[in-house]
Scaffold this motif. Structure first.
Motif, mmCIF file in Angstrom:
data_model
loop_
_atom_site.group_PDB
_atom_site.id
_atom_site.type_symbol
_atom_site.label_atom_id
_atom_site.label_comp_id
_atom_site.label_asym_id
_atom_site.label_seq_id
_atom_site.Cartn_x
_atom_site.Cartn_y
_atom_site.Cartn_z
ATOM 1 N N ILE A 352 -1.048 -30.950 35.438
ATOM 2 C CA ILE A 352 -2.330 -31.155 36.102
ATOM 3 C C ILE A 352 -2.108 -31.931 37.381
ATOM 4 O O ILE A 352 -1.754 -33.128 37.355
ATOM 5 C CB ILE A 352 -3.319 -31.896 35.186
ATOM 6 N N GLY A 353 -2.282 -31.266 38.494
ATOM 7 C CA GLY A 353 -2.211 -31.923 39.785
ATOM 8 C C GLY A 353 -3.600 -32.363 40.229
ATOM 9 O O GLY A 353 -4.523 -32.504 39.421
ATOM 10 N N THR A 354 -3.744 -32.580 41.480
ATOM 11 C CA THR A 354 -5.045 -32.972 42.033
ATOM 12 C C THR A 354 -5.520 -31.897 43.010
ATOM 13 O O THR A 354 -4.721 -31.194 43.628
ATOM 14 C CB THR A 354 -4.960 -34.322 42.749
ATOM 15 N N PHE A 355 -6.831 -31.806 43.133
ATOM 16 C CA PHE A 355 -7.435 -30.901 44.107
ATOM 17 C C PHE A 355 -7.752 -31.684 45.371
ATOM 18 O O PHE A 355 -7.725 -32.921 45.398
ATOM 19 C CB PHE A 355 -8.717 -30.271 43.551
ATOM 20 N N LYS A 356 -8.096 -30.946 46.396
ATOM 21 C CA LYS A 356 -8.538 -31.623 47.617
ATOM 22 C C LYS A 356 -9.829 -32.380 47.344
ATOM 23 O O LYS A 356 -10.063 -33.464 47.878
ATOM 24 C CB LYS A 356 -8.733 -30.599 48.726
ATOM 25 N N GLU A 393 -4.677 -24.931 39.464
ATOM 26 C CA GLU A 393 -4.299 -23.973 40.511
ATOM 27 C C GLU A 393 -5.279 -24.125 41.666
ATOM 28 O O GLU A 393 -6.491 -24.206 41.459
ATOM 29 C CB GLU A 393 -4.345 -22.548 39.960
ATOM 30 N N SER A 394 -4.753 -24.173 42.868
ATOM 31 C CA SER A 394 -5.594 -24.371 44.040
ATOM 32 C C SER A 394 -5.198 -23.374 45.124
ATOM 33 O O SER A 394 -4.018 -23.241 45.449
ATOM 34 C CB SER A 394 -5.468 -25.813 44.555
ATOM 35 N N THR A 395 -6.196 -22.651 45.644
ATOM 36 C CA THR A 395 -5.980 -21.717 46.750
ATOM 37 C C THR A 395 -7.010 -22.015 47.841
ATOM 38 O O THR A 395 -7.826 -22.942 47.731
ATOM 39 C CB THR A 395 -6.139 -20.258 46.287
ATOM 40 N N ALA A 396 -6.963 -21.207 48.880
ATOM 41 C CA ALA A 396 -7.929 -21.393 49.966
ATOM 42 C C ALA A 396 -9.338 -21.015 49.536
ATOM 43 O O ALA A 396 -10.313 -21.453 50.146
ATOM 44 C CB ALA A 396 -7.505 -20.561 51.179
ATOM 45 N N GLN A 397 -9.429 -20.197 48.461
ATOM 46 C CA GLN A 397 -10.746 -19.737 48.027
ATOM 47 C C GLN A 397 -11.312 -20.523 46.841
ATOM 48 O O GLN A 397 -12.520 -20.624 46.689
ATOM 49 C CB GLN A 397 -10.691 -18.244 47.615
ATOM 50 N N TYR A 398 -10.450 -21.088 45.993
ATOM 51 C CA TYR A 398 -10.972 -21.719 44.796
ATOM 52 C C TYR A 398 -9.995 -22.767 44.275
ATOM 53 O O TYR A 398 -8.819 -22.813 44.641
ATOM 54 C CB TYR A 398 -11.226 -20.675 43.701
ATOM 55 N N ALA A 400 -8.940 -24.259 40.221
ATOM 56 C CA ALA A 400 -9.095 -23.743 38.865
ATOM 57 C C ALA A 400 -8.242 -24.519 37.891
ATOM 58 O O ALA A 400 -7.195 -25.094 38.248
ATOM 59 C CB ALA A 400 -8.725 -22.255 38.814
ATOM 60 N N PHE A 401 -8.733 -24.533 36.604
ATOM 61 C CA PHE A 401 -7.945 -25.021 35.466
ATOM 62 C C PHE A 401 -7.500 -23.806 34.671
ATOM 63 O O PHE A 401 -8.268 -22.866 34.468
ATOM 64 C CB PHE A 401 -8.767 -25.943 34.571
ATOM 65 N N ILE A 402 -6.258 -23.847 34.194
ATOM 66 C CA ILE A 402 -5.698 -22.723 33.435
ATOM 67 C C ILE A 402 -5.234 -23.228 32.078
ATOM 68 O O ILE A 402 -4.504 -24.223 31.996
ATOM 69 C CB ILE A 402 -4.516 -22.073 34.183
ATOM 70 N N MET A 403 -5.669 -22.530 31.028
ATOM 71 C CA MET A 403 -5.191 -22.798 29.673
ATOM 72 C C MET A 403 -4.492 -21.549 29.164
ATOM 73 O O MET A 403 -5.064 -20.458 29.223
ATOM 74 C CB MET A 403 -6.339 -23.158 28.727
ATOM 75 N N GLN A 404 -3.292 -21.709 28.658
ATOM 76 C CA GLN A 404 -2.497 -20.557 28.239
ATOM 77 C C GLN A 404 -1.853 -20.840 26.894
ATOM 78 O O GLN A 404 -1.361 -21.947 26.639
ATOM 79 C CB GLN A 404 -1.424 -20.263 29.285
ATOM 80 N N ASP A 405 -1.885 -19.824 26.016
ATOM 81 C CA ASP A 405 -1.244 -19.961 24.711
ATOM 82 C C ASP A 405 -0.347 -18.750 24.475
ATOM 83 O O ASP A 405 -0.315 -17.813 25.279
ATOM 84 C CB ASP A 405 -2.291 -20.100 23.591
ATOM 85 N N LYS A 406 0.361 -18.752 23.350
ATOM 86 C CA LYS A 406 1.245 -17.649 22.982
ATOM 87 C C LYS A 406 0.890 -17.095 21.618
ATOM 88 O O LYS A 406 1.744 -16.741 20.822
ATOM 89 C CB LYS A 406 2.711 -18.121 22.992
ATOM 90 N N GLY A 407 -0.428 -17.009 21.377
ATOM 91 C CA GLY A 407 -0.902 -16.485 20.097
ATOM 92 C C GLY A 407 -0.922 -14.963 20.091
ATOM 93 O O GLY A 407 -0.245 -14.291 20.876
ATOM 94 N N ASN A 408 -1.748 -14.413 19.202
ATOM 95 C CA ASN A 408 -1.823 -12.956 19.041
ATOM 96 C C ASN A 408 -2.836 -12.280 19.967
ATOM 97 O O ASN A 408 -3.066 -11.085 19.852
ATOM 98 C CB ASN A 408 -2.178 -12.616 17.587
ATOM 99 N N GLY A 409 -3.436 -13.042 20.859
ATOM 100 C CA GLY A 409 -4.380 -12.456 21.809
ATOM 101 C C GLY A 409 -5.812 -12.501 21.316
ATOM 102 O O GLY A 409 -6.108 -12.915 20.197
ATOM 103 N N MET A 410 -6.712 -12.022 22.186
ATOM 104 C CA MET A 410 -8.141 -12.106 21.895
ATOM 105 C C MET A 410 -8.549 -11.226 20.722
ATOM 106 O O MET A 410 -9.526 -11.493 20.051
ATOM 107 C CB MET A 410 -8.955 -11.695 23.138
ATOM 108 N N LYS A 411 -7.794 -10.140 20.456
ATOM 109 C CA LYS A 411 -8.127 -9.281 19.326
ATOM 110 C C LYS A 411 -8.069 -10.066 18.022
ATOM 111 O O LYS A 411 -8.940 -9.962 17.173
ATOM 112 C CB LYS A 411 -7.184 -8.086 19.282
ATOM 113 N N ILE A 450 -10.710 -21.385 34.447
ATOM 114 C CA ILE A 450 -12.012 -21.895 34.851
ATOM 115 C C ILE A 450 -11.980 -22.108 36.368
ATOM 116 O O ILE A 450 -11.181 -22.911 36.867
ATOM 117 C CB ILE A 450 -12.368 -23.217 34.137
ATOM 118 N N ILE A 451 -12.871 -21.400 37.087
ATOM 119 C CA ILE A 451 -12.774 -21.333 38.552
ATOM 120 C C ILE A 451 -13.981 -21.991 39.202
ATOM 121 O O ILE A 451 -15.120 -21.762 38.810
ATOM 122 C CB ILE A 451 -12.661 -19.871 39.022
#
Length: 454
Positions: A352-356, A393-398, A400-411, A450-451
């Motif tokens: 987790i970094g910082t945003f502008k 994650e930070s870009t010129a347009q947005y 965002a916070f990202i959460m990622q796992d290695k489970g079996n997916g949304m199904k 989350i954007i």
């Protein structure tokens, strides 16, 4: 019967009948007009006198009687015929080809007639206009010939003469009637088209409830009945939507009451488990109590999600926006959940970094609820992967916070009870705070972003 007379078919048939009646009326008026004019025309010649064959026969007989006649006798004959046929002209050419006498001849005739000129004259006058009769004087050709000419027009009946003069009026009158019929038909179908387009516009317009608006019914014809049926359909749709809203409200109240009623026995069960845990018991019994305690916690969480979802759907979940340091909120939420992930053996990676601009305009309760629901889903439904990564994650347009796992997916998640409501709550809360979110899922894991647009 009244319904038939109000129909579009009856109205158009009336236009056709009116056009036929007007055409007949115009013909009658013109006929009376032409007849009255014809009565005012002098009938110079009777029908018997207008017989070309009779005139020709009589002229030949008169010519035969002129054997050895003098010029005065011929002139007297011409004058007698002139009294009878006022528009006629006559002349006499003797046996020497000399023009002896003439009466009312308008064209210039030669004083001497050659055989060639005589033949050409006869050829030009044959079956032409004026009507010409050439008779020999006396019983042979040696005494010359007399000529009688009269315009064919004077032999027409008064009615024919009047028709020739006013026939164009009759034609113009007929054309006017035809164009009047076309014009009335155009106005008739233009009115139908206008009403149909008005009905189409009413079908496309929506009121605040998303339903079509009713249309004013002015006529009781086929289109009017169609408009009435449309208005009836709108009324039925409105009543159906009202019933649906009432049923939805009852369902929400039922869920809210049910959620409240279920929590009371769960609280008592938790109290009894707490008392049992104080007592000495075998390890297997203690493990069973621990499983029961977790299941009760899951049930309580499901009830809470169901209650929150109901409140959000009813727009009764208060939204209180304020400037909040979201980086700090995410770190605090991870710190709270970290022991639970550590207990389950998860590998947790935090970048987790910082945003502008770390301060977002959010509702703190809603934002924390979003984080709790997402982290709980990872803990419950991605346990097989034993992995969680939280990044920024930070870009010129947005940002965002990202959460990622290695489970079996949304199904795998959607097949488990309660996960759908939790994600639905996340969706409504994210959009309620004017943010966006994305889900990318496959058999190797799920990534949720989350954007916040800049």
């Amino acid at each position: 019967m009244m319904r038939l007379f109000r129909s579009l078919l009856a109205k158009y048939m009336m236009i056709i009948i009116l056009a036929i009646f007007l055409m007949q009326l115009v013909y009658l008026i013109l006929a009376v007009f032409v007849f009255s004019l014809s009565k005012g025309i002098d009938e110079t010649y009777s029908s018997d006198e207008a017989d070309y064959e009779a005139i020709e026969k009589q002229w030949h007989e008169e010519g035969k009687q002129l054997q050895g006649a003098t010029v005065q006798e011929v002139q007297q004959l011409f004058e007698e015929w002139k009294d009878k046929y006022a528009d006629a002209s006559m002349f006499w050419v003797n046996q020497d080809g000399d023009l002896v006498t003439q009466l009312d001849v308008t064209e210039e005739l030669p004083a001497e007639w050659t055989p060639e000129y005589t033949a050409r004259f006869i050829k030009e006058r044959y079956d032409g206009d004026p009507f010409t009769v050439i008779a020999f004087v006396g019983n042979d050709e040696s005494n010359g010939f007399i000529v009688f000419e009269i315009p064919r027009e004077v032999f027409k009946t008064p009615l024919e003469m009047t028709y020739d003069k006013f026939g164009a009026v009759l034609l113009i009158g007929s054309i006017i009637i035809i164009f009047l019929f076309i014009f009335l038909s155009f106005l008739f179908f233009k009115g139908i088209r206008k009403r149909l387009l008005h009905l189409q516009e009413a079908m496309e317009i929506r009121d605040v409830d998303g339903l079509p608006v009713q249309i004013e019914v002015n006529k009781q014809d086929e289109i009017g009945r169609l408009q009435q049926a449309f208005n009836q359909m709108v009324d039925e749709l409105r009543e159906s939507k009202l019933r649906e809203q009432e049923e939805e409200q009852l369902r929400k109240e039922l869920i809210a009451n049910l959620s409240h009623d279920l929590r009371t026995p769960l609280t008592k069960i938790n109290a009894q488990i707490y008392e049992l845990e104080k007592a000495d018991m075998p390890a297997s019994t203690a493990n069973s109590l621990t499983v029961m305690e977790r299941s009760i916690a899951d049930i309580d969480k499901l009830i809470e999600n169901l209650m929150s979802y109901t409140l959000l759907m009813a727009s009764k979940y208060k939204l209180d926006l304020e400037e909040r340091d979201v980086i700090r909120s995410v770190r605090e939420s991870l710190a709270t959940w970290y022991p639970a992930f550590e207990k389950e053996g998860f590998t947790v990676e935090v970048e987790i970094g910082t945003f502008k601009h770390n301060n977002w305009l959010v509702d703190p309760i809603w934002f924390n609820r979003i984080l709790d629901n997402l982290l709980q889903n990872v803990l419950r439904h991605a346990n097989s992967g034993k992995y969680l990564a939280v990044k920024t994650e930070s870009t010129a347009q947005y940002d965002a916070f990202i959460m990622q796992d290695k489970g079996n997916g949304m199904k795998g998640i959607t097949e488990k009870k309660g996960a759908g409501i939790g994600l639905s709550i996340v969706d409504m809360m994210v959009k309620g705070m004017e943010m966006d979110w994305e889900i990318h899922s496959n058999d190797h894991g799920t990534m949720i972003k989350i954007i916040k647009w800049k």
